[in-house]
Structure formats: structure tokens, C-alpha cells
Design an enzyme around this catalytic site. Structure first.
Site, short mmCIF file in Angstrom:
data_model
loop_
_atom_site.label_atom_id
_atom_site.label_comp_id
_atom_site.label_asym_id
_atom_site.label_seq_id
_atom_site.Cartn_x
_atom_site.Cartn_y
_atom_site.Cartn_z
N GLU A 247 0.95 -1.21 0.15
CA GLU A 247 -0.13 0.02 -0.08
C GLU A 247 1.04 1.11 0.16
O GLU A 247 1.51 1.28 1.09
CB GLU A 247 -1.05 0.07 1.35
CG GLU A 247 -1.82 -1.25 1.32
CD GLU A 247 -3.13 -0.80 0.35
OE1 GLU A 247 -3.27 0.27 -0.06
OE2 GLU A 247 -3.81 -1.88 0.07
N CYS A 282 -2.20 9.19 2.70
CA CYS A 282 -2.02 8.69 1.41
C CYS A 282 -2.74 9.15 0.25
O CYS A 282 -2.55 9.45 -0.89
CB CYS A 282 -1.77 7.24 1.39
SG CYS A 282 -3.21 6.25 2.19
P1 NAD Z 1 8.40 4.70 4.68
O1 NAD Z 1 8.49 4.20 3.17
O2 NAD Z 1 9.43 5.74 4.88
O3 NAD Z 1 8.11 3.80 5.91
C1 NAD Z 1 7.37 2.97 6.12
C2 NAD Z 1 7.72 2.08 7.02
O4 NAD Z 1 8.76 1.13 6.37
C3 NAD Z 1 8.23 2.19 8.24
O5 NAD Z 1 8.02 1.42 9.13
C4 NAD Z 1 10.01 2.33 8.08
O6 NAD Z 1 10.49 2.03 9.24
C5 NAD Z 1 9.99 1.02 7.29
N1 NAD Z 1 11.30 0.68 6.36
C6 NAD Z 1 11.91 1.86 5.91
N2 NAD Z 1 12.89 1.15 5.12
C7 NAD Z 1 12.76 0.07 5.17
C8 NAD Z 1 13.32 -1.20 4.51
N3 NAD Z 1 14.55 -1.03 3.99
N4 NAD Z 1 12.72 -2.44 4.57
C9 NAD Z 1 11.66 -2.46 5.37
N5 NAD Z 1 10.89 -1.70 6.03
C10 NAD Z 1 11.61 -0.24 5.90
O7 NAD Z 1 7.17 5.59 4.56
P2 NAD Z 1 6.58 6.81 5.68
O8 NAD Z 1 7.28 8.00 5.69
O9 NAD Z 1 6.80 6.09 7.17
O10 NAD Z 1 4.97 6.80 5.36
C11 NAD Z 1 4.51 7.90 4.25
C12 NAD Z 1 4.27 6.99 3.07
O11 NAD Z 1 3.15 6.21 3.39
C13 NAD Z 1 3.70 8.05 2.04
O12 NAD Z 1 4.16 7.88 0.87
C14 NAD Z 1 2.07 7.71 2.09
O13 NAD Z 1 1.49 8.02 1.12
C15 NAD Z 1 2.37 6.23 2.25
N6 NAD Z 1 1.17 5.60 3.03
C16 NAD Z 1 0.35 4.81 2.24
C17 NAD Z 1 -0.80 4.26 2.56
C18 NAD Z 1 -1.79 3.37 1.67
O14 NAD Z 1 -2.69 2.92 2.03
N7 NAD Z 1 -1.56 3.15 0.34
C19 NAD Z 1 -1.24 4.54 3.97
C20 NAD Z 1 -0.61 5.55 4.39
C21 NAD Z 1 0.58 5.96 3.98
#
Ligand code: NAD
Length: 482
Positions: A247, A282
Site C-alpha cells: 500500500e 496517502c
Molecule cells: P516509509 O516508506 O519511509 O516507511 C514505512 C515503513 O517502512 C516504516 O515502518 C519504516 O521504518 C519501514 N522501512 C523503511 N525502510 C525499510 C526497509 N528498507 N525495509 C523494510 N522496511 C523499511 O514511509 P513513511 O514515511 O513512514 O509513510 C509515508 C508514506 O506512506 C507516504 O508515501 C504515504 O503515501 C504512504 N502511505 C500509504 C498508504 C496506503 O494505504 N496506500 C497509507 C498510509 C501511508
């Protein structure tokens, strides 16, 4: 609060013994708490516990698993308001949103409990004189759940609820920017499940998340977060041919058709969709397209709607919009706005800052950008902040083409007084969901699958499809026509 890891039914420190500080984005000098900085070894322990608990949980009758979810939902309802307050202090959003986020955990647990019987019903494909073909639904094993900071509780619980009710065990790694309230909710529900069924490892995503994705005993990973991290997870998961639900980010267009009357109400509804969680969801309204004829009227009405916002500490009564989550997020957004200004767009700030707001907080006034187009970062990228570009169009074909000309495809909206026309335009939009005359978290329908087209994701959460994502289809075939 000093949060621990939850592994195999017990709370413990990380093997590293090191901790991560969590600071309040509204008052960055305030340390809200610390998190155990999990290691690869901690994740391995959690996966071993989940793997060990899996056979018994898989074989637990569905009704008993449902009862565990219901018990967990009851525990969430009984949580004191200070969990929502903690959430606001760790990631900034207004208190009412934090309450909604915690409430969403209950909602997802009850939904999964209700939907489980349908989701797990085997499909009898043939049953005649030649024999029987049945497709059974079986849990995959250990599911990894990786979640972002913006709606950290609800977004984690949709994964936990769907995975657990279908018979999987879980290891979750929430975002280190917003794990404290999540930990409080897990403390509340932990004993609703047998030891090892539910495990939590806090820490830096590139350490604990990556360890989870690459672990050979984790066949399923459900990730919510940004597109770049989603790509990285796909790469990491390739070695193990893992089942993935992704997502990812969105850049949602809202298209106003030419029959729409520009009213105060319309402008306020659009602003709500754009400003919720300071624009950091998002599926916030991230760009607005309106007929050129009504553009000046819309700009005036939207500016007036933004003027009503009060920016401040999410815990203050008068605050309608909190800070953004971090200085990095604020500087990224300001970079987009600087580029827009330098290239001749109009960038106007609206609303007011509440009295007593910490000048060091990561605040951005609600902002409107006009005169930009799809070559500007504020339009082309996910801004993830309280700033909305508004653009004019001449024909609806042009508006649809511009809305679709992006790698994103999460959600979108069409605004019209003519339901048939609105549906016709909606069908042309490349997005997992298209709202009509609305576009905000209040419109989310948990019984329908949610997810993204194109780079906004793979698979679906919510609805029966969301539960299906955690099961394998096992064909049991005793039929032969020879
Ligand atoms: P992010 O991608 O920076 O981090 C998301 C999660 O991934 C965090 O828990 C982070 O610690 C973890 N992570 C980071 N690097 C990783 C790796 N190499 N391997 C595994 N896990 C890792 O995103 P964010 O800044 O926390 O959230 C914002 C983003 O999330 C925005 O792009 C937003 O649109 C998206 N989002 C999408 C939805 C949806 O339902 N489509 C919902 C909410 C947020």
C-alpha cells in the site's frame, strides 16, 4: 514512556540494549519517550516465536480465533484517552484524528471478526459422480507487517486483524516515528492471543523491517509506506518469492466538473480532504483540477476555507491542524514551495498560528499554489504536507489525461451535481478508488477493497480481498472423469 519489544508473549529489551528517542514535532525539545532499537537478532527471535506458534493457531477453530479478535477489540474500546494523546505527542496530528486512529483499530478487529467466516469458506468447484474438487483457504504462516507513522494504529491493525483471523501469526515493525501509541495498544490486547501469535519489534526500518522481509520463515509481507521503500521491499522479497501486499504513496487528483457550483461548503470539503493530518495521508486531495471558467472563484473560496484553520500543538483545543511529522518532512515541502515560487507560481499561506505555539515546531500554514503545472514538484510528487496546487483545465478530456499522467494511482475524486456524468468520468480515472463529491478518511468503506493502481501498490487491503491476501488457495481434488 520507554517501550520494549514484545516477543513470544513477553516484554523485553532489545539485544542491542540501545534506544531511539521520540520527540514531539510540535515541541521538538520534548522527548516523548524512547523505543527499543531492535536488531536483526530480535527479529529472528520474533519470527522463531511466530513460526513456533503457527501450527496451533492455524488449527485453532475459526470461532475461537474470532473470539480472540473480539476480546482485543473490547480492550481497545476500554483504552484511556491518554493513548490518543500519546499518539498526538509523538507524531503531531490533532487529537481528534488520533482518537479516530485508535478507534480504527477496534473497527478493523470487528470487521475482520465478522468477515472471517465468508473469507475462509472453501469453494466447492465440482461435487458429482466423478468426485469432488474443493479449494480450501489456508493461512500462509508468519506474516510480516510493516507500517508508516501517519495513521500508525489503524494501518497496523488492519494488517494484524486480517492476518490473525485467517490463522497466520504476525511479527510487526511499526515506524520508529510513531511506535509509542502502537505499543500501548499491543500491551492492551497482548493477552487476548496465545504467546507467539503476535509479536512486535520496534526499531529503524532499514534494520528491523529489512530483517523481517528477508527472513526465510516469513512467506507473507504486508507493507504500507512510500513508493521508494515499497520498491526496496519488492527487491528484498524477490529472493524468497514472497507474497506481497504493498500500500504505497498517492498523488490524488480531485476533478471538479463544469456543472459544480463553487460554494463555501464545497471549498471546505475539499480543504478537509487536503488538510487532514496536515496533508500527510496517502489519499489526501493532493491536486485540484477545475474548469478555467470557475478558477478565480474556486481560488477565492478555497483560500477562505484555508483561512479558517488554526495551526498549533495537536493537543490544544483550538488546533485544527498540527505540525508535520519531522523537520525533514517540513524542509522537503518547503523545497517544493520554493521551486514553485521561483518558477513564477503564486504561493499563498492561510490560517493562523495558535497563541503559545513553539516556534521550533515543524509547522506549515495551510498553503495554496496556483499557476503551477505537472512539471512542478508540488504537482508531480506526493507533497505530504498542507499545501494544495489548484489548476485550471479547458476540457474534461484534458483534465482526465492530466490526472492520469503520473506513476501514482491510489485514489481520486470527481465532483459534480450529475451522478451519471460523475460516474462516467470516474471510470476513466486510473486509481484504486474514485470518490464522488467527497475525498477524505470519513469516506473510507472498510467492506470494500482499498489499494492502488500503477506504482501506488500491489494487492488490496479491506474487504474480503484484504483477508484473502493472507491465505493460500489449496485445491483438494479427488475427481477424475476417466
Ligand atoms: P516509509 O516508506 O519511509 O516507511 C514505512 C515503513 O517502512 C516504516 O515502518 C519504516 O521504518 C519501514 N522501512 C523503511 N525502510 C525499510 C526497509 N528498507 N525495509 C523494510 N522496511 C523499511 O514511509 P513513511 O514515511 O513512514 O509513510 C509515508 C508514506 O506512506 C507516504 O508515501 C504515504 O503515501 C504512504 N502511505 C500509504 C498508504 C496506503 O494505504 N496506500 C497509507 C498510509 C501511508
Amino acid at each position: 514512556m520507554d517501550a520494549l519489544l514484545y516477543i513470544d508473549g513477553a516484554w523485553r529489551e532489545s539485544a542491542s540494549a540501545s534506544r531511539l528517542e521520540v520527540r514531539n514535532p510540535a515541541r521538538p525539545s520534548e522527548i516523548v519517550g524512547t523505543l527499543a532499537a531492535g536488531t536483526e537478532g530480535d527479529v529472528a527471535d520474533a519470527v522463531a516465536a511466530a513460526r513456533g506458534a503457527f501450527p496451533r493457531w492455524r488449527d485453532t477453530p475459526l470461532d475461537d480465533r474470532i473470539a480472540c479478535l473480539t476480546k482485543a477489540a473490547d480492550r481497545i474500546v476500554a483504552l484511556p484517552d491518554d493513548v490518543a494523546e500519546l499518539l498526538t505527542r509523538e507524531m503531531g496530528k490533532a487529537l481528534w484524528e488520533s482518537r479516530m486512529d485508535v478507534g480504527f483499530a477496534e473497527y478493523t478487529l470487528r470487521f475482520a471478526a465478522e468477515a472471517a467466516a465468508d473469507a475462509m469458506t472453501p469453494l466447492i468447484v465440482e461435487d458429482d459422480e466423478f468426485g469432488r474438487v474443493v479449494v480450501e483457504k489456508v493461512p500462509r504462516g508468519v506474516a510480516g507487517a510493516i507500517t508508516p507513522w501517519n495513521w500508525p494504529v489503524g494501518l497496523l491493525y488492519i494488517k494484524l486483524a486480517s492476518a490473525l483471523v485467517t490463522g497466520n501469526t504476525v511479527v510487526c515493525t511499526p515506524s520508529p516515528l510513531a511506535s509509542l501509541a502502537v505499543v500501548k495498544t499491543i500491551e492492551a490486547i497482548a493477552d487476548a492471543f496465545p504467546a507467539g501469535v503476535l509479536n512486535l519489534v520496534t526499531g529503524v526500518g532499514s534494520v528491523v523491517g529489512a530483517a523481517l522481509v528477508t527472513h526465510p520463515d516469513v512467506p507473507k509481507v504486508s507493507f504500507t509506506g512510500s513508493i521508494p521503500t515499497g520498491r526496496e521491499i519488492m527487491r528484498q522479497a524477490a529472493g524468497g518469492i514472497k507474497a506481497l501486499t504493498l500500500e504505497l504513496g498517492g498523488n490524488d487528483p480531485a476533478i471538479l466538473l463544469d456543472d459544480v457550483e463553487i460554494t463555501e461548503d464545497l471549498a471546505e470539503t475539499l480543504a478537509t480532504g487536503a488538510m487532514v493530518t496536515s496533508g500527510q495521508i496517502c489519499f489526501a486531495v493532493k491536486r485540484i483540477y477545475a474548469p478555467n471558467r470557475v478558477l478565480p472563484e474556486l481560488v477565492e473560496a478555497y483560500g477562505a476555507a484555508l483561512d479558517k484553520y488554526v495551526v498549533g500543538d495537536g493537543l490544544d483545543d483550538g488546533t485544527t491542524i498540527g505540525p508535520v511529522v519531522s523537520n525533514a518532512q517540513l524542509q522537503r515541502l518547503r523545497g517544493f514551495l520554493d521551486e514553485a515560487r521561483q518558477r513564477g507560481a503564486s504561493v499563498t499561506e492561510h490560517g493562523a498560528v495558535s497563541a503559545g505555539t513553539d516556534a521550533e515546531g515543524y509547522f506549515q500554514l495551510p498553503t495554496m499554489v496556483t499557476g503551477a503545472d505537472e512539471t512542478f514538484q508540488i504537482v508531480a510528487d506526493e507533497q505530504f504536507g498542507p499545501a494544495t496546487p489548484i489548476m485550471g483545465y479547458d476540457t474534461i478530456e484534458e483534465a482526465v489525461a492530466r490526472a492520469n499522467a503520473t506513476e501514482f494511482g491510489l485514489k481520486s475524486s470527481v465532483w459534480s451535481t450529475d451522478p451519471d456524468r460523475a460516474r462516467m468520468v470516474a471510470r476513466q480515472l486510473e486509481a484504486g478508488t474514485t470518490f464522488i463529491n467527497q475525498h477524505s478518511p470519513f469516506a473510507v468503506e472498510i467492506k470494500a477493497p482499498l489499494g492502488g493502481f500503477k506504482h501506488s501498490g500491489v494487492g488490496r487491503e479491506f474487504g474480503l480481498a484484504g483477508l484473502d491476501a493472507y491465505v493460500e488457495l489449496h485445491q483438494i481434488n479427488s475427481r477424475s472423469i476417466t
